[in-house]
Design a protein around this motif. Structure first.
Motif, PDB file in Angstrom:
ATOM      1  N   ARG A  77      -5.866  25.283  12.347  1.00 12.24           N
ATOM      2  CA  ARG A  77      -5.574  26.136  13.498  1.00 12.24           C
ATOM      3  C   ARG A  77      -6.075  25.479  14.799  1.00 12.24           C
ATOM      4  NH1 ARG A  77      -2.097  28.424  14.671  1.00 12.24           N
ATOM      5  NH2 ARG A  77      -2.008  29.797  12.881  1.00 12.24           N
ATOM      6  N   LYS A  80      -3.894  22.731  16.127  1.00  9.49           N
ATOM      7  CA  LYS A  80      -2.707  23.165  16.874  1.00  9.49           C
ATOM      8  C   LYS A  80      -3.041  23.469  18.325  1.00  9.49           C
ATOM      9  CE  LYS A  80       0.540  24.234  13.485  1.00  9.49           C
ATOM     10  NZ  LYS A  80       1.630  25.063  13.040  1.00  9.49           N
ATOM     11  N   PHE A  81      -4.262  23.930  18.564  1.00 10.69           N
ATOM     12  CA  PHE A  81      -4.692  24.213  19.939  1.00 10.69           C
ATOM     13  C   PHE A  81      -5.044  22.923  20.679  1.00 10.69           C
ATOM     14  CE2 PHE A  81      -6.068  28.684  18.675  1.00 10.69           C
ATOM     15  CZ  PHE A  81      -5.085  29.287  19.419  1.00 10.69           C
ATOM     16  N   GLN A 268      -8.640  32.690  11.014  1.00 12.38           N
ATOM     17  CA  GLN A 268      -7.624  32.837  12.068  1.00 12.38           C
ATOM     18  C   GLN A 268      -8.212  33.620  13.244  1.00 12.38           C
ATOM     19  OE1 GLN A 268      -4.691  31.271  11.722  1.00 12.38           O
ATOM     20  NE2 GLN A 268      -5.407  30.638   9.713  1.00 12.38           N
ATOM     21  N   VAL A 272      -8.708  31.788  16.796  1.00 13.17           N
ATOM     22  CA  VAL A 272      -7.883  32.260  17.918  1.00 13.17           C
ATOM     23  C   VAL A 272      -8.774  32.876  19.002  1.00 13.17           C
ATOM     24  CG1 VAL A 272      -5.998  33.814  18.583  1.00 13.17           C
ATOM     25  CG2 VAL A 272      -5.847  32.528  16.456  1.00 13.17           C
ATOM     26  N   LYS A 275      -9.780  30.872  21.996  1.00 11.59           N
ATOM     27  CA  LYS A 275      -8.793  30.746  23.072  1.00 11.59           C
ATOM     28  C   LYS A 275      -9.112  31.706  24.223  1.00 11.59           C
ATOM     29  CE  LYS A 275      -3.926  31.345  23.978  1.00 11.59           C
ATOM     30  NZ  LYS A 275      -2.640  31.819  23.527  1.00 11.59           N
ATOM     31  N   TYR A 276      -9.666  32.856  23.874  1.00 13.96           N
ATOM     32  CA  TYR A 276      -9.933  33.882  24.884  1.00 13.96           C
ATOM     33  C   TYR A 276     -11.388  33.893  25.349  1.00 13.96           C
ATOM     34  CZ  TYR A 276      -5.575  35.363  22.751  1.00 13.96           C
ATOM     35  OH  TYR A 276      -4.295  35.377  22.253  1.00 13.96           O
ATOM     36  N   LYS A 278     -14.822  32.001  26.998  1.00 16.07           N
ATOM     37  CA  LYS A 278     -15.238  30.872  27.833  1.00 16.07           C
ATOM     38  C   LYS A 278     -16.252  30.054  27.034  1.00 16.07           C
ATOM     39  CE  LYS A 278     -14.466  32.838  32.369  1.00 16.07           C
ATOM     40  NZ  LYS A 278     -15.057  33.330  33.588  1.00 16.07           N
ATOM     41  N   MET A 327     -11.161  38.574  20.167  1.00 16.82           N
ATOM     42  CA  MET A 327      -9.829  38.173  19.692  1.00 16.82           C
ATOM     43  C   MET A 327      -8.791  39.260  19.982  1.00 16.82           C
ATOM     44  SD  MET A 327      -7.408  36.967  17.589  1.00 16.82           S
ATOM     45  CE  MET A 327      -6.123  37.728  16.645  1.00 16.82           C
ATOM     46  N   ALA A 331      -5.826  38.998  22.639  1.00 15.46           N
ATOM     47  CA  ALA A 331      -4.460  38.986  22.118  1.00 15.46           C
ATOM     48  C   ALA A 331      -3.640  40.122  22.723  1.00 15.46           C
ATOM     49  CB  ALA A 331      -4.494  39.105  20.601  1.00 15.46           C
ATOM     50  N   GLU A 334      -2.741  39.217  26.228  1.00 12.68           N
ATOM     51  CA  GLU A 334      -1.691  38.188  26.267  1.00 12.68           C
ATOM     52  C   GLU A 334      -0.316  38.795  25.984  1.00 12.68           C
ATOM     53  OE1 GLU A 334      -2.390  34.644  23.844  1.00 12.68           O
ATOM     54  OE2 GLU A 334      -0.234  34.235  23.864  1.00 12.68           O
ATOM     55  N   LEU A 335      -0.264  39.677  24.991  1.00 13.55           N
ATOM     56  CA  LEU A 335       1.015  40.295  24.641  1.00 13.55           C
ATOM     57  C   LEU A 335       1.506  41.212  25.769  1.00 13.55           C
ATOM     58  CD1 LEU A 335       0.442  41.051  20.848  1.00 13.55           C
ATOM     59  CD2 LEU A 335       1.855  39.256  21.846  1.00 13.55           C
ATOM     60  N   LYS A 338       2.846  39.013  28.501  1.00 16.82           N
ATOM     61  CA  LYS A 338       4.127  38.454  28.076  1.00 16.82           C
ATOM     62  C   LYS A 338       5.244  39.478  28.274  1.00 16.82           C
ATOM     63  CE  LYS A 338       4.847  35.072  24.460  1.00 16.82           C
ATOM     64  NZ  LYS A 338       4.594  34.751  23.062  1.00 16.82           N
TER      65      LYS A 338
ATOM     66  N   LEU B  89       1.889  35.508  19.629  1.00 12.02           N
ATOM     67  CA  LEU B  89       0.853  34.861  20.451  1.00 12.02           C
ATOM     68  C   LEU B  89       1.183  33.382  20.622  1.00 12.02           C
ATOM     69  CD1 LEU B  89      -2.343  36.333  18.765  1.00 12.02           C
ATOM     70  CD2 LEU B  89      -1.410  37.006  20.966  1.00 12.02           C
ATOM     71  N   LEU B  91       0.111  29.996  20.151  1.00 17.78           N
ATOM     72  CA  LEU B  91      -0.939  29.369  19.336  1.00 17.78           C
ATOM     73  C   LEU B  91      -0.936  27.850  19.462  1.00 17.78           C
ATOM     74  CD1 LEU B  91      -0.380  31.593  16.202  1.00 17.78           C
ATOM     75  CD2 LEU B  91      -2.290  31.738  17.773  1.00 17.78           C
ATOM     76  N   ASN B  92      -0.300  27.363  20.501  1.00 23.35           N
ATOM     77  CA  ASN B  92      -0.247  25.910  20.669  1.00 23.35           C
ATOM     78  C   ASN B  92      -0.923  25.412  21.936  1.00 23.35           C
ATOM     79  OD1 ASN B  92       1.236  25.225  18.283  1.00 23.35           O
ATOM     80  ND2 ASN B  92       2.994  26.208  19.249  1.00 23.35           N
ATOM     81  N   ARG B  94      -4.157  26.287  25.030  1.00 21.92           N
ATOM     82  CA  ARG B  94      -5.275  27.109  25.519  1.00 21.92           C
ATOM     83  C   ARG B  94      -5.867  26.424  26.746  1.00 21.92           C
ATOM     84  NH1 ARG B  94      -6.890  23.007  25.299  1.00 21.92           N
ATOM     85  NH2 ARG B  94      -8.060  21.786  23.792  1.00 21.92           N
ATOM     86  N   VAL B  97     -12.108  26.698  29.766  1.00 15.69           N
ATOM     87  CA  VAL B  97     -12.954  27.118  30.882  1.00 15.69           C
ATOM     88  C   VAL B  97     -14.364  27.262  30.328  1.00 15.69           C
ATOM     89  CG1 VAL B  97     -13.359  28.873  32.653  1.00 15.69           C
ATOM     90  CG2 VAL B  97     -11.029  28.393  31.897  1.00 15.69           C
ATOM     91  N   GLU B  98     -15.303  26.522  30.923  1.00 13.81           N
ATOM     92  CA  GLU B  98     -16.663  26.587  30.391  1.00 13.81           C
ATOM     93  C   GLU B  98     -17.417  27.795  30.932  1.00 13.81           C
ATOM     94  OE1 GLU B  98     -17.741  25.063  27.951  1.00 13.81           O
ATOM     95  OE2 GLU B  98     -16.889  23.082  27.815  1.00 13.81           O
TER      96      GLU B  98
END
Lengths: 346, 99
Positions: A77, A80-81, A268, A272, A275-276, A278, A327, A331, A334-335, A338, B89, B91-92, B94, B97-98
């Motif tokens: 995972r 991929k990021f 997961q 994930v 990503k959200y 800091k 998470m 998420a 983000e949704l 979007k 989402l 997922l590829n 991001r 940011v520290e």
């Protein structure tokens, strides 16, 4: 036990009946935490397995195999990021492998001299104290700088920047680590991973707990890359650990599979969530986990095994809930964004 | 993903080559304890096979343990990836940011 016998699973090698939802839960929690912090989490799994009824000899080996599988899921995972710098991971693997061997040899040498159990434990406590001090001092420094309006890092305000001094060492070959985003002498990650490897071998741990902060503070990886790259290393060392423990007959394979099923979902969420979050959010939560780990070892050293286990399990629960919250909040946001974007286009 | 699979293969191959040396260096510790799995009370064929293998050929058991753990981990990873893609989402990518 008769009415709820379906909740228990017979472990063919250890010869014990184990409450399998407990295994799934342990796998899930460690998946969440490991994916978020970039470590194996042996210090969390072993007491958990022991509480479920696993003999200690099986708990460690089973834990090791589970960590390998779980780290594989998280690494995929993170990859991929773009959070895994494979070149850095492979370079560090050289130092880690040699270091772990040296650490193991030091332990064997000291064992021949006499009792070293408590020495190892206190060295471990010392290093955990050092790591937690580093994390909290770094956070304090970054907050102070941000308040003063100083922004010097590429990804935002940074506290401790020891890596900048270490990057000035220009012994060839100089290597560009693309994902991590810096150029440094190949000897720096090799030397740092050698040191963390020696410590991991000496302390008998996977090393993620030491390597993650080393990647951030000494090598200069952004926190997210440090988490992903460290997991890649944990995966490799976990597979090796699984092999050596299995050869000694200390693995309960059925339990590993059950735990991995929970870990697949947890990993997961944990991954994930990065990503959200800091970088400093991850570092701070990591520091708290390290402090709790340190206190539990001190409690164990003085014979308070039950309070130590309670502390570890409470820490796991709270940190897990915190990561799940990050998470799901991230998420959902983000949704929503979007959806708003799509509606605006229409 | 291709890169991940290739890197993992390279490292695993290196590990297999180096494993005997490591196993030698990491030996000792709990090796005095001998555990025998009781196969008389196991009904499930697969479990009995695992338990028998553990009793008779621990090296093959260890190899299976590593291979199956890696396989199960990879399978679950791909399965979860398939499921996560359906959440909508991104997922590829991001942003780092520290602070």
């Amino acid at each position: 036990m008769d009415t709820a016998s379906w909740l228990y699973m017979y472990m063919p090698i250890a010869g014990v009946n184990i409450f399998w939802p407990g295994l799934v839960l342990i796998g899930f929690s460690v998946g969440v935490i490991g994916g978020f912090f970039g470590m194996g989490g042996a210090w969390m799994v072993t007491p958990g397995l022991n509480i479920l009824g696993f003999p200690m000899a099986f708990a460690i080996g089973t834990d090791m195999a589970h960590i390998a599988g779980k780290s594989m899921i998280s690494t995929m995972r993170h990859s991929k990021f773009g959070n895994v710098d494979y070149k850095l991971g492979l370079v560090m693997l050289v130092g880690t492998m040699i270091g772990i061997e040296c650490g193991a040899q030091i332990v064997m040498y000291l064992e021949r001299l006499g009792q070293i159990g408590s020495v190892v434990r206190w060295v471990y406590v010392g290093f955990l104290a050092l790591i937690s001090w580093m994390v909290f001092y770094d956070y304090y420094k970054a907050v102070s700088k941000k308040r003063a309006g100083v922004v010097e890092g590429e990804h935002g305000t940074e506290g401790i920047t020891w890596y900048k001094t270490l990057h000035k060492i220009r012994i060839p070959p100089m290597v560009h680590f693309k994902h991590a985003g810096f150029v440094c002498s190949a000897w720096l990650p090799i030397f740092v991973s050698f040191l963390t490897g020696v410590l991991a071998g000496f302390l008998g741990i996977g090393g993620g707990l030491l390597r993650m902060p080393a990647l951030v503070y000494l090598i200069g990886c952004p926190t997210h890359i440090a988490v992903g790259t460290d997991l890649f290393e944990v995966m490799i060392s976990g597979l090796y650990g699984a092999f050596t423990y299995a050869i000694k007959g200390r693995i309960e394979l059925v339990a590993v599979f059950v735990m991995l099923t929970g870990a697949a979902i947890g990993a997961q969420i944990g991954t994930v969530a990065t990503k959200y979050a800091k970088g400093y959010g991850i570092r701070l939560a990591f520091g708290i986990a390290v402090v709790c780990c340190m206190i539990s070892i001190v409690l164990k050293q003085y014979g308070f095994s039950a309070p130590a286990a309670v502390l570890i399990l409470s820490t796991i629960t709270l940190i897990c809930l915190y990561i799940i919250k990050i998470m799901f909040q991230g998420a959902a946001q983000e949704l929503r964004d979007k959806k708003a974007g799509t509606q605006a286009q229409m | 993903m291709k890169r991940f699979a290739m890197t993992t293969m390279v490292v695993l191959a290196a590990c297999l080559l180096l494993a005997p040396g490591w196993a030698w260096a990491a030996g000792g510790g709990a090796s005095e304890l001998v555990v025998v799995a009781d196969t008389r009370i196991i009904d499930n064929g697969l479990m009995r096979y695992v338990a028998n293998l553990y009793n008779t050929d621990v090296t093959l058991f260890a190899t299976w343990a590593v291979v199956l753990t890696a396989f199960w981990g990879a399978f679950l990873g791909f399965l979860m990836d398939f499921c996560m893609k359906r959440t909508g989402l991104d997922l590829n990518s991001r942003k780092i940011v520290e602070h």
